[in-house]
Design a protein around this motif. Sequence first.
Motif, short mmCIF file in Angstrom:
data_model
loop_
_atom_site.label_atom_id
_atom_site.label_comp_id
_atom_site.label_asym_id
_atom_site.label_seq_id
_atom_site.Cartn_x
_atom_site.Cartn_y
_atom_site.Cartn_z
N MET A 208 -36.17 -10.17 -23.82
CA MET A 208 -35.93 -9.29 -22.65
C MET A 208 -36.84 -8.07 -22.74
N LEU B 148 -27.54 2.08 -16.58
CA LEU B 148 -26.71 1.88 -15.40
C LEU B 148 -25.25 1.66 -15.78
N LEU B 149 -25.08 0.86 -16.88
CA LEU B 149 -23.71 0.59 -17.35
C LEU B 149 -23.03 1.89 -17.78
N LEU C 277 -32.77 0.09 -19.02
CA LEU C 277 -32.32 0.48 -17.68
C LEU C 277 -30.91 -0.05 -17.41
N SER C 278 -30.69 -1.32 -17.76
CA SER C 278 -29.38 -1.91 -17.46
C SER C 278 -28.28 -1.22 -18.26
N LEU C 279 -28.60 -0.86 -19.51
CA LEU C 279 -27.61 -0.15 -20.31
C LEU C 279 -27.33 1.23 -19.71
N ILE D 99 -36.06 -3.26 -19.19
CA ILE D 99 -34.91 -3.85 -18.50
C ILE D 99 -33.64 -3.58 -19.30
N THR D 100 -33.69 -3.86 -20.61
CA THR D 100 -32.53 -3.63 -21.46
C THR D 100 -32.08 -2.17 -21.35
N THR E 196 -31.17 5.65 -22.87
CA THR E 196 -29.73 5.74 -23.12
C THR E 196 -29.30 7.02 -23.82
N THR F 209 -26.91 -3.62 -29.49
CA THR F 209 -27.05 -4.73 -28.56
C THR F 209 -28.31 -5.52 -28.82
#
Lengths: 383, 266
Positions: free
Chosen positions: B109, B120-121, B116-118, B113-114, B209, B140
Motif C-alpha cells: 500500500m 481520516l479515521l 491519509l486513511s489513518l 494512502i495508509t 498521523t 498497523t
Amino acid sequence: MMDAKPADVRGPQEPWRDPSAVPLIEIRDVVKTFGNFVAVDDVWLDIYPREFFALLGPSGCGKTTLLRMLAGFETPTSGSIRIDGVDMSAVPPYRRPVNMMFQSYALFPHMTVEQNISFGLKQEGMGRSEIADRVAAMLGLVELTDFARRKPHQLSGGQKQRVALARALVKRPKVLLLDEPLGALDRRLREQTQFELVNIQESLGITFIIVTHDQDEAMTVSTRIAIMDRGRTVQVGTPGEIYEYPNSLYVSQFIGEVNIFESRVVEAGKDHVTVFSPEADTTIFADRGLDAVPGQEVYAAIRPEKMSIAKTPPEDAGHNCISGTVFDIGYLGSISVYHVRLANGTKVKVTTANRHRFVERPITWDDPVWVWWPPAASVILLA
Amino acid sequence: MKPGFSAMTVSALTLGFAFLYIPILLLMIFSFNESRLVTVWGGFSFKWYGELFRNRLLLESIWVTLKIALTSATLALVLGTLAAITLVRFVRFRGRTLFSGMIFAPLVMPEVITGLSLLLLFVAVDWDRGFSTVVVAHTTFTTAYVAVVVQSRLLTFDEMLEEAAMDLGATPLRTFFVITLPVIAPALVSGWLLAFTLSLDDLVIASFTTGPGATTLPMRIYSQVRLGITPEINAISTILIAVVALGVITASLIQKRQFARRGGHG
C-alpha cells in the motif's frame, strides 16, 4: 534365520493364550475417518502387559493413525480405547500413561541431550535430584553419557535415535509407542538396534507397540504382529504363526516369499486336505484341516525354502512333487534361488541354503529337476 | 558455471554501488566537516555531533521516535505473530485468502494512502492526534512485516515437536511457551528489529498521523532541511543510518545463522 528368533525363545510367556489374562490395551471397534477416507476400519485388538506388539503393513494402511489414536493425537470417529482399564476418549495426550518415539525423533533443537531427556520429568514436577538420577541412568542405558551436553544438531542419526528412545522411556510409561523408529538408520545399524530395543524392552518390562512397514523388523522384535491392510487388521499372531500359517493370500504374499498355485479341493477333512492344482500339475496334500467342499477354488501356498530340489526324483514321488527345468539361478551368498519352469510353463521358486561352496553346486542351468515338499509345508488358503 | 570477475562485471558492480551509496557516503563525510557550509570542506571535526547534543528540539524528537519505535514494534510483534500462527496453523477456515491478503496489503500500500486513511479515521473518531496515534499507525503497517517473517519460519516448524512435548506431559499452553516460542525466537527477534527500524525512519505516515508534542526525528530533520541544510542534520542522519544499518544487519544475521543451523542437521 527363522529358528534364531527371540520371539520363539520367549514362548512360555504367551498371555494372549491365557483366557484369564487381563489386556493392558483394549481397542474396541475403532474407526477413524478423514472426510470420506476410512483410515482405520473397525479394529479390535487386545495387547497384553510386557508385549512387544507390531503393527505391520504398507504405507497408508492405517497403522500410524492407530498409533496416534493411542497417543491421543487423533480421536476415534467411533469405538473406544482403554489403557489399563481406563477409557481414553476424554484423556488428552499430556495425561496419558503412554509415551511416543517419533519417526523424525522430534528432539527439541534448543535443548541439550540432557534437557531433552529430563523434559518429561520436569512436567511431572519431580525433584531436581531425582530427575538428575533418572536422566543419568537413562543416558547410561542408551550409552550417551558423554554426549549429555550436546545439542541435537551435533549428533549422528543413531545417537539422535537413542536420545529419542531415552526421552520416551524416562517417564517409565505403561506403554511405549514407536513410529517407524529405525526407518532413518542404515541397514547394519538398524539390525543392531533391533536387538538393543528387544533387550531394553525386556529389561524394563514396558509394553512396546511398534509401527513398521519392514517385515523383517516386525519379525525380529515382536511377540505378536497385527498385519494391516486398508485400515483393517487381517491377521494377528506370533511371527511364527503368521509366517507358517498365513490366513489369506494377502498375508502370505506380504510376509516373505511364497509360491502360489491356484487349486481345487479334492477332499477336505478335519486334519488334512487334498487339492489338485492344474497350474502345478500335481495333487497337493496338506496336513491341516480346512472348512471347504470338494470342487471349491483355493490357493496352495508353499514357501520356497521348504521345498527340496534334486536332479533325481524322491523315493515316494506321488503328491507334492513337481518336475521342470532350471531356467535361472540367483546366488545370494548364504542362499541360492532356483527358478524352475514346469512343463506347462508355471514358474516356481526354490531356495536352498549354501552349505557347500557355490562352485560345488550340483544343479545348473537347463538341468531337469524334481521339486517336492512335505505335507506340513503346504498351506491351503480360501480364495 | 559461475562467471569470474571480468572487467565488465567489476565496473558494473562499482557503478551500481556508487550510484546507491555515494550520496549517503557524502552525507556521512560532511557530517565531520568543520565548516558551516555544507558544500565546502573546512577540515575534520566532531563539532556538529557536539552541537547535536545541545539541540533540545532534536534530542526531544529522538526520544519520541525511540518511544514510538519501541512501543509499535512490540505491539506489531504480538499482532504479527498471532496473524502468522493463524495463517499457518488454521489452514482451512472461511475467508482465509481474504485474511492473508488483508494482512499483507500494507506491504504494498502506498504510504500516502495508509497515512491519509489513518488520519481520516482518527479525525472521524475524534482521537486527539499525538504519540498514541503514531504508535497505532506504525503498528498497523509494521505488523505486516512481522507476519511475513514469522510466517516463513512457522512454515518450516516441525509440529511433531509440539506433539512430542504434549506426549511428555506438557499442556498446550506450556508447550507454546517452552517449545514453540523458543524455537521460533530468532524469527521473532528479527521481525521485531525490522518493525523497529521501519518505525524509526518513517516520515510519511508519521506526518499524517502525528499531533502536537509528538514530532519524530525524520519529521524534525525534514522540517529543518526546509530552512536550509546544516551539518548538524548530516550528523544526526549519520547516527540514524548507523542505528538502522545495525538493526537490519542483526536481523539478517540472526535469520542466516538460524537457517544454517537448520540446514546443517537436515
